[in-house]
Write a protein that holds these residues in place. Sequence first.
Motif, PDB file in Angstrom:
ATOM      1  N   THR A  37      26.981 -61.751  21.155  1.00 48.49           N
ATOM      2  CA  THR A  37      26.033 -62.574  20.423  1.00 48.49           C
ATOM      3  C   THR A  37      24.791 -62.807  21.270  1.00 48.49           C
ATOM      4  O   THR A  37      24.883 -63.265  22.402  1.00 48.49           O
ATOM      5  N   CYS A  38      23.656 -62.462  20.706  1.00 44.37           N
ATOM      6  CA  CYS A  38      22.385 -62.630  21.410  1.00 44.37           C
ATOM      7  C   CYS A  38      22.062 -64.114  21.537  1.00 44.37           C
ATOM      8  O   CYS A  38      22.130 -64.851  20.551  1.00 44.37           O
ATOM      9  N   ILE A  39      21.698 -64.547  22.740  1.00 45.11           N
ATOM     10  CA  ILE A  39      21.381 -65.960  22.931  1.00 45.11           C
ATOM     11  C   ILE A  39      20.024 -66.319  22.330  1.00 45.11           C
ATOM     12  O   ILE A  39      19.700 -67.489  22.179  1.00 45.11           O
ATOM     13  N   GLY A  40      19.236 -65.295  22.001  1.00 43.40           N
ATOM     14  CA  GLY A  40      17.922 -65.556  21.408  1.00 43.40           C
ATOM     15  C   GLY A  40      18.014 -65.750  19.903  1.00 43.40           C
ATOM     16  O   GLY A  40      17.680 -66.802  19.377  1.00 43.40           O
ATOM     17  N   CYS A  41      18.490 -64.716  19.211  1.00 39.46           N
ATOM     18  CA  CYS A  41      18.514 -64.772  17.749  1.00 39.46           C
ATOM     19  C   CYS A  41      19.883 -65.146  17.203  1.00 39.46           C
ATOM     20  O   CYS A  41      20.048 -65.301  15.997  1.00 39.46           O
ATOM     21  N   ARG A  42      20.874 -65.286  18.091  1.00 37.97           N
ATOM     22  CA  ARG A  42      22.214 -65.715  17.677  1.00 37.97           C
ATOM     23  C   ARG A  42      22.874 -64.721  16.723  1.00 37.97           C
ATOM     24  O   ARG A  42      23.731 -65.122  15.931  1.00 37.97           O
ATOM     25  N   VAL A  49      21.347 -60.751  25.578  1.00 38.07           N
ATOM     26  CA  VAL A  49      20.127 -61.011  24.806  1.00 38.07           C
ATOM     27  C   VAL A  49      19.412 -59.694  24.521  1.00 38.07           C
ATOM     28  O   VAL A  49      19.441 -58.769  25.332  1.00 38.07           O
ATOM     29  N   HIS A  50      18.798 -59.620  23.351  1.00 40.16           N
ATOM     30  CA  HIS A  50      17.935 -58.478  23.067  1.00 40.16           C
ATOM     31  C   HIS A  50      16.681 -58.609  23.929  1.00 40.16           C
ATOM     32  O   HIS A  50      16.163 -59.726  24.068  1.00 40.16           O
ATOM     33  N   PRO A  51      16.174 -57.507  24.438  1.00 40.91           N
ATOM     34  CA  PRO A  51      14.921 -57.601  25.191  1.00 40.91           C
ATOM     35  C   PRO A  51      13.822 -58.303  24.400  1.00 40.91           C
ATOM     36  O   PRO A  51      13.067 -59.107  24.945  1.00 40.91           O
ATOM     37  N   ARG A  52      13.757 -58.014  23.101  1.00 44.83           N
ATOM     38  CA  ARG A  52      12.694 -58.630  22.293  1.00 44.83           C
ATOM     39  C   ARG A  52      12.926 -60.112  22.047  1.00 44.83           C
ATOM     40  O   ARG A  52      12.027 -60.825  21.603  1.00 44.83           O
ATOM     41  N   CYS A  53      14.141 -60.586  22.287  1.00 44.22           N
ATOM     42  CA  CYS A  53      14.457 -62.003  22.074  1.00 44.22           C
ATOM     43  C   CYS A  53      14.373 -62.798  23.379  1.00 44.22           C
ATOM     44  O   CYS A  53      14.457 -64.024  23.356  1.00 44.22           O
ATOM     45  N   LEU A  54      14.213 -62.100  24.482  1.00 43.59           N
ATOM     46  CA  LEU A  54      14.309 -62.769  25.780  1.00 43.59           C
ATOM     47  C   LEU A  54      13.207 -63.801  25.990  1.00 43.59           C
ATOM     48  O   LEU A  54      13.470 -64.906  26.448  1.00 43.59           O
TER      49      LEU A  54
HETATM   50 ZN   LIG Z   1      18.348 -61.173  19.592  1.00 43.57          ZN
END
Ligand SMILES: [Zn+2]
Length: 105
Positions: free
Chosen positions: A8-13, A56-61
Amino acid sequence: MCHRPVRTCIGCRTARPAVEMVCLIAPGGKVRLVRRGPGQGAADEAAGERGRGAWVHPRCLAAALEAGALMRAFRRRVEVSDRETLLAQAHAALGRFTDGQGDAR
Ligand SMILES: [Zn+2]
């Protein structure tokens, strides 16, 4: 089909295959990127050794850093000494996944 670990991405969940994300760890409270070797499992192993990793996705970091998502993920105060470098490393590590356009052919 191959087994694909999901994180699970911590940025966009959003729960997505781990190969789309980078893993961050915070040894001593200093956030850094886990470098992946040829095997995609390397990040998991590194995260396991050093405690909980954050995916995390790089774009969400960038958004995750702004929102304090890293502190929530690690459940303690962490610091990013060089945000620009961390972002650059994340994008470089996963360059071809950053736009998520599938790249199928
Ligand atoms: Zn993300």
